[in-house]
Design an enzyme around this catalytic site. Sequence first.
Site, short mmCIF file in Angstrom:
data_model
loop_
_atom_site.label_atom_id
_atom_site.label_comp_id
_atom_site.label_asym_id
_atom_site.label_seq_id
_atom_site.Cartn_x
_atom_site.Cartn_y
_atom_site.Cartn_z
N ARG A 105 0.87 -1.18 0.00
CA ARG A 105 0.00 0.00 0.00
C ARG A 105 0.90 1.22 0.00
NH1 ARG A 105 -5.31 1.22 3.54
NH2 ARG A 105 -6.06 -0.16 1.90
N HIS A 132 -7.54 0.74 -6.45
CA HIS A 132 -7.64 -0.18 -5.29
C HIS A 132 -8.26 -1.48 -5.79
CE1 HIS A 132 -7.75 -1.48 -1.26
NE2 HIS A 132 -8.65 -0.68 -0.74
N GLN A 135 -10.05 -4.16 -3.51
CA GLN A 135 -11.34 -3.70 -2.98
C GLN A 135 -12.47 -4.01 -3.95
OE1 GLN A 135 -12.03 -2.01 0.09
NE2 GLN A 135 -14.07 -2.66 -0.56
N ASP A 223 -17.78 6.71 -0.89
CA ASP A 223 -16.46 6.57 -0.25
C ASP A 223 -16.18 7.89 0.46
OD1 ASP A 223 -13.93 5.69 0.50
OD2 ASP A 223 -13.06 5.79 -1.51
N CYS A 262 -16.37 1.08 0.80
CA CYS A 262 -15.18 0.27 1.07
C CYS A 262 -14.75 0.35 2.53
CB CYS A 262 -14.04 0.67 0.15
SG CYS A 262 -13.43 2.36 0.40
N ARG A 290 -13.60 -8.97 1.60
CA ARG A 290 -12.17 -8.70 1.36
C ARG A 290 -11.36 -9.95 1.65
NH1 ARG A 290 -10.10 -3.54 1.44
NH2 ARG A 290 -8.29 -4.61 0.56
N1 CP Z 1 -11.20 -0.56 2.44
C1 CP Z 1 -9.92 -0.61 2.83
O1 CP Z 1 -8.98 -0.81 2.03
O2 CP Z 1 -9.76 -0.48 4.17
P1 CP Z 1 -8.38 -0.30 4.94
O3 CP Z 1 -7.85 1.05 4.60
O4 CP Z 1 -8.75 -0.42 6.38
O5 CP Z 1 -7.43 -1.38 4.49
N1 NVA Z 2 -10.46 6.32 -1.21
C1 NVA Z 2 -9.96 5.91 0.09
C2 NVA Z 2 -10.10 4.45 0.25
C3 NVA Z 2 -9.68 3.92 1.58
C4 NVA Z 2 -9.74 2.44 1.69
C5 NVA Z 2 -8.53 6.34 0.26
O1 NVA Z 2 -7.77 6.24 -0.71
O2 NVA Z 2 -8.17 6.78 1.33
#
Ligand code: CP
Ligand code: NVA
Length: 307
Positions: A105, A132, A135, A223, A262, A290
């Site tokens: 990440r 993502h 997701q 989101d 998400c 997930r």
């Molecule tokens: N939805 C998602 O990716 O959650 P986290 O940021 O908690 O991993």
């Molecule tokens: N759009 C959000 C998703 C988090 C899982 C972000 O990038 O922070």
Amino acid sequence: MTPKHFLDLASQTPADLRAILDEAHRLKAGGGRPRPRSAVLAGCTLAMLFERPSTRTRFSFDVAMKELGGDTIVASGAEMQLGRGETLADTAQVLSRYVDVVMIRMLDHDGLVGFAEHAAVPVINGLTRRCHPCQIIADLMTVEERLGPLAGRTIAWVGDGNNVAATFLDAARHLGFSLRIATPSALALPADAVAEARAAGADVSVGEDAHQAVAGADVVVADAWASMGDEDEDRRRTLLAPFQVNDALMARAAPGAIFLHCLPAHRNEEVTDSVMDGPQSAVFDEAENRLHAQKAILKHVLGKLGE
Ligand code: CP
Ligand code: NVA
């Protein structure tokens, strides 16, 4: 041989996406509580690198790997020599000598791609600013288990034109659903990305009217108004206020429509408590999925689908 990376959905084949979704459903169907474990990834280690916080991605990958018989190592960039300037390319080559698959990440999508180019093992995108993909496998799995086949369904995205929205756009190229995106114009997805997706087969409409996007939709998705790395929260709150998913907006969707997010949610900003906790919400199934999706993605990149 180039490893089988999982960096975005646009570059997956429709057949691979279908196989990953089918495997995720199969794995979920086979598991009550306690979930059965397998040894399909015995001897394999997953390294997880987090440059940003995570709850779902971190825990679901860890549990997924362990339930498939494998091991995990987790670290943040700051804990590694990355934090002192070691390059992503060198880090990729070193980790490839220790582990069998890496999940990262990091906001910089080009950085992730560069890491993957230097890795001798599969690399999975655990979220970048660009997309993502893990997701959206879980999200589409949730749509299928609640509503049946994706083909012909309408998914309405309401809010920021962010990484998760962009990943729905990637998926729409391959999976036969219609995507309606409503964002403020200042936060729209790049027009060239929309044009490219359309050229690749996506049925997508974009606009600025949440009510229009949601009218008759089967799935409504929201989101956070500010994603990780966004620093203009006040501006976003103003721009996005008309895009809140509330009971009045959900009432415009198709009967039986579901709500997805998400998570993490900012309750009573992008979505009201009444929708999050209401009968149309599938957000906690989505979060559970997930786990099943990560298992399928791990098996896919390691060449073990169906085993
Ligand atoms: N939805 C998602 O990716 O959650 P986290 O940021 O908690 O991993
Ligand atoms: N759009 C959000 C998703 C988090 C899982 C972000 O990038 O922070």
